[in-house]
Write a protein that holds these residues in place. Structure first.
Motif, PDB file in Angstrom:
ATOM      1  N   VAL A 180       3.362  17.832  -3.909  1.00  0.00           N
ATOM      2  CA  VAL A 180       3.370  17.361  -5.293  1.00  0.00           C
ATOM      3  C   VAL A 180       4.745  16.811  -5.657  1.00  0.00           C
ATOM      4  O   VAL A 180       4.857  15.764  -6.310  1.00  0.00           O
ATOM      5  N   SER A 181       5.800  17.477  -5.232  1.00  0.00           N
ATOM      6  CA  SER A 181       7.158  16.977  -5.478  1.00  0.00           C
ATOM      7  C   SER A 181       7.347  15.604  -4.854  1.00  0.00           C
ATOM      8  O   SER A 181       7.941  14.704  -5.459  1.00  0.00           O
ATOM      9  N   SER A 182       6.812  15.431  -3.652  1.00  0.00           N
ATOM     10  CA  SER A 182       6.910  14.141  -2.974  1.00  0.00           C
ATOM     11  C   SER A 182       6.177  13.059  -3.740  1.00  0.00           C
ATOM     12  O   SER A 182       6.657  11.923  -3.871  1.00  0.00           O
ATOM     13  N   CYS A 183       5.001  13.395  -4.271  1.00  0.00           N
ATOM     14  CA  CYS A 183       4.236  12.425  -5.071  1.00  0.00           C
ATOM     15  C   CYS A 183       5.040  11.990  -6.297  1.00  0.00           C
ATOM     16  O   CYS A 183       5.075  10.808  -6.648  1.00  0.00           O
ATOM     17  N   LEU A 184       5.679  12.943  -6.947  1.00  0.00           N
ATOM     18  CA  LEU A 184       6.457  12.618  -8.135  1.00  0.00           C
ATOM     19  C   LEU A 184       7.675  11.764  -7.797  1.00  0.00           C
ATOM     20  O   LEU A 184       8.017  10.821  -8.521  1.00  0.00           O
ATOM     21  N   LEU A 185       8.325  12.072  -6.693  1.00  0.00           N
ATOM     22  CA  LEU A 185       9.607  11.446  -6.387  1.00  0.00           C
ATOM     23  C   LEU A 185       9.491  10.102  -5.699  1.00  0.00           C
ATOM     24  O   LEU A 185      10.354   9.239  -5.864  1.00  0.00           O
ATOM     25  N   THR A 186       8.442   9.899  -4.915  1.00  0.00           N
ATOM     26  CA  THR A 186       8.431   8.718  -4.055  1.00  0.00           C
ATOM     27  C   THR A 186       7.347   7.707  -4.367  1.00  0.00           C
ATOM     28  O   THR A 186       7.436   6.570  -3.919  1.00  0.00           O
ATOM     29  N   GLN A 187       6.325   8.072  -5.092  1.00  0.00           N
ATOM     30  CA  GLN A 187       5.202   7.156  -5.265  1.00  0.00           C
ATOM     31  C   GLN A 187       5.235   6.495  -6.635  1.00  0.00           C
ATOM     32  O   GLN A 187       5.519   7.122  -7.641  1.00  0.00           O
ATOM     33  N   GLU A 188       4.913   5.196  -6.633  1.00  0.00           N
ATOM     34  CA  GLU A 188       4.777   4.475  -7.888  1.00  0.00           C
ATOM     35  C   GLU A 188       3.465   4.890  -8.539  1.00  0.00           C
ATOM     36  O   GLU A 188       2.423   4.920  -7.899  1.00  0.00           O
ATOM     37  N   THR A 189       3.518   5.186  -9.835  1.00  0.00           N
ATOM     38  CA  THR A 189       2.314   5.646 -10.514  1.00  0.00           C
ATOM     39  C   THR A 189       2.121   4.910 -11.824  1.00  0.00           C
ATOM     40  O   THR A 189       3.077   4.620 -12.537  1.00  0.00           O
ATOM     41  N   SER A 190       0.864   4.620 -12.137  1.00  0.00           N
ATOM     42  CA  SER A 190       0.533   4.086 -13.453  1.00  0.00           C
ATOM     43  C   SER A 190       0.584   5.223 -14.463  1.00  0.00           C
ATOM     44  O   SER A 190       0.742   6.396 -14.100  1.00  0.00           O
TER      45      SER A 190
END
Length: 294
Positions: free
Chosen positions: A80-90
Motif C-alpha cells: 500500500v505504501s508503494s501504491c501511494l508513493l510510486t503510482q499516478e492516481t486519479s
C-alpha cells in the motif's frame, strides 16, 4: 435523472474507478504500444485490478470483524505504501487507496507497528484535498509518535486555514477540512495537550457559524456533517469516555448556532443518535436515513 445502468451499479457494487474507463485504457494502450515496453502492460493491469480487489477483500474482512494475519501485515502495508508513493492516481483511485489505507492501518496501529512512510507521505502532498482526505480516513488509533510530526509540520494549521478561509472558497475542501478537524480532535483527545482539542472545537463552531450566517452555504455545512456522522458511525465502537464527551459537547455547541435550518439540525441530531447507539458496543443504527443524504 439516473439511467437503469446507474441504478444497477449503485445497488450492488460501487462503480469502477475512472482509470478503468475506455478512454483512459485506450490512451494508456497507445502509450504502451508506442514504447513496446512490457512492464507498462504489467503496471496497467496491476493498477486496474489488484488494488480494487484488495479493497473488496478488506471490506469482507472488516464486515466479519476479522483482522489481517500478522505474517501478512507488513507485506500488505509495504504494498500500500508503494501504491501511494510510486503510482499516478486519479481522484477516484486516490479515494479507493485512502479506504484501503484506513482498513490496513487499523491492524497496523493495533499491533503498535510504526508507519513512518504514511506520515511522511501525508506531509509531502501538495495542496490540501488529498492530505485532508487521507488523514480523515485514518482510524482513531494513531499514537503520539505518528501525530507529532504532522502537528510540528503545520498540519493542524492547514486544517484551521481551510475552515476559516475567506477567499478562494471551495465546497469540497471545506467539507474535507471539517472532517479532518473532527478526526484530529478524536486523535488528540487522549493526549496531553487538551487545549489544542478545544481550540479545534471552537474553530469548527466559528467556521460553521460563518458558513451559515455570512457565506450562506448551509447546504455545504449539511454535507459536511453527513461525513462527520459517518465518521462517528465507523469509530464509536473504539470511543472511550473522552471521545464521547467531546463529540457530545461539539454537537450541542453546533445545535446552538443561530440560522441552522431544519434539515441541517436533523443531521447534527443524528450524530448524537449514532454516538448513543454505537458507543461501547451499542445497537446498530439503521443506515437508511443517513444514506439518503449521501
Amino acid at each position: 435523472m439516473t439511467s437503469p445502468h446507474d441504478d444497477e451499479a449503485s445497488s450492488s457494487n460501487p462503480p469502477p474507478p475512472l482509470t478503468a474507463s475506455r478512454i483512459y485504457i485506450g490512451n494508456k494502450a497507445k502509450e504502451i504500444l508506442a514504447t513496446r515496453d512490457i512492464t507498462g502492460i504489467t503496471k496497467l493491469v496491476t493498477n486496474l485490478c489488484y488494488v480494487y480487489l484488495l479493497d473488496s477483500l478488506l471490506m469482507d474482512i472488516d464486515d466479519l470483524r476479522g483482522g489481517l494475519k500478522k505474517e501478512s501485515l507488513n507485506d500488505i502495508k509495504n504494498h500500500v505504501s508503494s501504491c501511494l508513493l510510486t503510482q499516478e492516481t486519479s481522484d477516484e483511485d486516490f479515494k479507493l487507496l485512502s479506504r484501503i489505507v484506513s482498513r490496513v492501518s487499523v491492524d497496523v496501529f493495533i499491533a503498535s507497528k510504526p508507519w513512518y512512510e504514511l506520515c511522511s507521505y501525508i506531509l509531502s502532498l501538495d495542496g490540501n484535498k488529498k492530505a485532508l482526505l487521507l488523514f480523515s480516513e485514518l482510524p482513531t488509533l494513531l499514537d503520539e509518535e505518528f501525530l507529532m510530526p504532522l502537528l510540528e509540520n503545520g498540519f493542524g494549521l492547514k486544517i484551521v486555514n481551510v475552515l476559516l478561509m475567506n477567499q478562494d472558497y471551495d465546497e469540497e475542501e471545506w467539507c474535507l477540512g471539517l472532517e479532518a478537524g473532527f478526526s484530529l480532535i478524536l486523535q488528540l483527545v487522549n493526549l496531553k495537550n487538551k487545549s489544542l482539542v478545544w481550540d479545534l472545537v471552537y474553530v469548527i463552531v466559528k467556521s460553521v457559524w460563518e458558513m451559515v450566517n455570512v457565506k450562506r452555504r448551509e447546504v455545504v455545512v449539511r454535507k459536511g456533517f453527513v461525513r462527520v456522522a459517518k465518521k462517528v458511525r465507523r469509530e464509536a465502537l473504539r470511543f472511550r469516555e473522552h471521545e464521547y464527551e467531546v463529540v457530545s459537547r461539539l454537537g450541542l455547541m453546533i445545535q446552538r448556532i443561530n440560522g441552522l435550518g431544519e434539515v441541517t439540525m436533523m443531521m447534527v441530531t443524528m450524530i448524537h443518535e449514532v454516538l448513543e447507539r454505537y458507543y461501547m458496543g451499542g445497537q446498530v443504527l439503521n443506515h437508511g436515513l443517513l444514506n439518503q443524504f449521501l
